[in-house]
Design a protein around this motif. Sequence first.
Motif, PDB file in Angstrom:
ATOM      1  N   LYS A 107      -3.746 -17.584 -11.722  1.00  0.00           N
ATOM      2  CA  LYS A 107      -3.634 -16.680 -10.565  1.00  0.00           C
ATOM      3  C   LYS A 107      -4.712 -15.608 -10.656  1.00  0.00           C
ATOM      4  O   LYS A 107      -4.873 -14.959 -11.675  1.00  0.00           O
ATOM      5  CB  LYS A 107      -2.255 -16.051 -10.509  1.00  0.00           C
ATOM      6  CG  LYS A 107      -2.054 -15.184  -9.277  1.00  0.00           C
ATOM      7  CD  LYS A 107      -0.640 -14.694  -9.171  1.00  0.00           C
ATOM      8  CE  LYS A 107      -0.374 -13.741  -8.057  1.00  0.00           C
ATOM      9  NZ  LYS A 107      -1.342 -13.426  -7.089  1.00  0.00           N
TER      10      LYS A 107
ATOM     11  N   SER B  13      -4.096 -16.002   1.475  1.00  0.00           N
ATOM     12  CA  SER B  13      -2.716 -15.705   1.083  1.00  0.00           C
ATOM     13  C   SER B  13      -2.545 -15.798  -0.429  1.00  0.00           C
ATOM     14  O   SER B  13      -1.658 -15.173  -0.989  1.00  0.00           O
ATOM     15  CB  SER B  13      -1.733 -16.627   1.799  1.00  0.00           C
ATOM     16  OG  SER B  13      -1.952 -17.966   1.439  1.00  0.00           O
ATOM     17  N   SER B  14      -3.405 -16.585  -1.088  1.00  0.00           N
ATOM     18  CA  SER B  14      -3.367 -16.686  -2.547  1.00  0.00           C
ATOM     19  C   SER B  14      -4.634 -17.388  -3.032  1.00  0.00           C
ATOM     20  O   SER B  14      -5.320 -18.049  -2.260  1.00  0.00           O
ATOM     21  CB  SER B  14      -2.135 -17.466  -3.012  1.00  0.00           C
ATOM     22  OG  SER B  14      -2.218 -18.810  -2.582  1.00  0.00           O
TER      23      SER B  14
ATOM     24  N   PHE C 218      -8.860  -9.962  -1.167  1.00  0.00           N
ATOM     25  CA  PHE C 218      -8.480 -10.221   0.208  1.00  0.00           C
ATOM     26  C   PHE C 218      -9.681 -10.791   0.947  1.00  0.00           C
ATOM     27  O   PHE C 218     -10.774 -10.227   0.880  1.00  0.00           O
ATOM     28  CB  PHE C 218      -7.987  -8.923   0.864  1.00  0.00           C
ATOM     29  CG  PHE C 218      -6.806  -8.340   0.148  1.00  0.00           C
ATOM     30  CD1 PHE C 218      -5.527  -8.741   0.487  1.00  0.00           C
ATOM     31  CD2 PHE C 218      -6.977  -7.419  -0.871  1.00  0.00           C
ATOM     32  CE1 PHE C 218      -4.423  -8.218  -0.185  1.00  0.00           C
ATOM     33  CE2 PHE C 218      -5.883  -6.895  -1.544  1.00  0.00           C
ATOM     34  CZ  PHE C 218      -4.605  -7.296  -1.203  1.00  0.00           C
TER      35      PHE C 218
ATOM     36  N   ASP D  72     -11.390  -5.847  -2.281  1.00  0.00           N
ATOM     37  CA  ASP D  72     -10.369  -5.739  -3.322  1.00  0.00           C
ATOM     38  C   ASP D  72      -9.084  -5.123  -2.796  1.00  0.00           C
ATOM     39  O   ASP D  72      -8.064  -5.143  -3.469  1.00  0.00           O
ATOM     40  CB  ASP D  72     -10.880  -4.882  -4.491  1.00  0.00           C
ATOM     41  CG  ASP D  72     -12.034  -5.555  -5.222  1.00  0.00           C
ATOM     42  OD1 ASP D  72     -12.126  -6.792  -5.168  1.00  0.00           O
ATOM     43  OD2 ASP D  72     -12.849  -4.849  -5.849  1.00  0.00           O
ATOM     44  N   ASN D  73      -9.145  -4.527  -1.632  1.00  0.00           N
ATOM     45  CA  ASN D  73      -7.993  -3.899  -0.987  1.00  0.00           C
ATOM     46  C   ASN D  73      -7.745  -4.590   0.347  1.00  0.00           C
ATOM     47  O   ASN D  73      -8.648  -5.231   0.882  1.00  0.00           O
ATOM     48  CB  ASN D  73      -8.274  -2.413  -0.736  1.00  0.00           C
ATOM     49  CG  ASN D  73      -8.459  -1.660  -2.034  1.00  0.00           C
ATOM     50  OD1 ASN D  73      -7.562  -1.640  -2.866  1.00  0.00           O
ATOM     51  ND2 ASN D  73      -9.621  -1.066  -2.220  1.00  0.00           N
ATOM     52  N   PRO D  74      -6.542  -4.460   0.881  1.00  0.00           N
ATOM     53  CA  PRO D  74      -6.311  -5.069   2.207  1.00  0.00           C
ATOM     54  C   PRO D  74      -7.398  -4.640   3.198  1.00  0.00           C
ATOM     55  O   PRO D  74      -7.802  -3.476   3.234  1.00  0.00           O
ATOM     56  CB  PRO D  74      -4.943  -4.513   2.599  1.00  0.00           C
ATOM     57  CG  PRO D  74      -4.256  -4.278   1.294  1.00  0.00           C
ATOM     58  CD  PRO D  74      -5.342  -3.801   0.367  1.00  0.00           C
TER      59      PRO D  74
ATOM     60  N   ASN E 221      -6.842 -12.047  -9.507  1.00  0.00           N
ATOM     61  CA  ASN E 221      -6.518 -10.657  -9.183  1.00  0.00           C
ATOM     62  C   ASN E 221      -6.473 -10.508  -7.676  1.00  0.00           C
ATOM     63  O   ASN E 221      -6.836 -11.414  -6.934  1.00  0.00           O
ATOM     64  CB  ASN E 221      -7.578  -9.718  -9.765  1.00  0.00           C
ATOM     65  CG  ASN E 221      -7.607  -9.774 -11.280  1.00  0.00           C
ATOM     66  OD1 ASN E 221      -6.596 -10.014 -11.915  1.00  0.00           O
ATOM     67  ND2 ASN E 221      -8.773  -9.579 -11.853  1.00  0.00           N
ATOM     68  N   ASP E 222      -6.073  -9.327  -7.222  1.00  0.00           N
ATOM     69  CA  ASP E 222      -6.029  -9.093  -5.781  1.00  0.00           C
ATOM     70  C   ASP E 222      -7.430  -9.206  -5.189  1.00  0.00           C
ATOM     71  O   ASP E 222      -8.349  -8.512  -5.601  1.00  0.00           O
ATOM     72  CB  ASP E 222      -5.454  -7.707  -5.470  1.00  0.00           C
ATOM     73  CG  ASP E 222      -3.962  -7.654  -5.724  1.00  0.00           C
ATOM     74  OD1 ASP E 222      -3.329  -8.726  -5.765  1.00  0.00           O
ATOM     75  OD2 ASP E 222      -3.427  -6.549  -5.870  1.00  0.00           O
TER      76      ASP E 222
END
Length: 141
Positions: free
Chosen positions: A54, A46-47, A59, A76-78, A56-57
């Motif tokens: 923080k 979730s984080s 998942f 890197d993507n959902p 980068n994205d």
Amino acid sequence: MNKFLILALILFPLCFCDVSAQDNVDTLQSVKIPVKQFLCKKWLSSSYTEDGKKGNDLFMFIEFQNNGKYVYIEDDNPIKDDTWAEYGTWEIVNDNILIFDKGTEDEDRMNIVTIDDKTLNVNYNFNKVLMNITFIPGNFK
């Protein structure tokens, strides 16, 4: 004499309150849920932070299975499917250290910071970068 009687009547019940409070603490500690029971489910990130900042994205999905096996997916993507899934073994030491693929060249470790039925928070060192990752129960599909 009346002072002693009044004092005894006040202090006597307090002794029982302290004993019963200690019994409740002992009972709660004796029914502690094992960490493995909390772990054995599917978790989604979730984080996360990298060295306190923080990230980068990124998942992540991890499933801890009762039989000591895991499934891990990172992207890197959902995450849409299990194309990039990694499989291996896991074990827990002292209820706070996760060891992945012990005894292999892929052996890795994570430290559990906190865990309950709704949150798993871990620290992970990756290439000298300290990552703190929070997972919540869930599936990628």
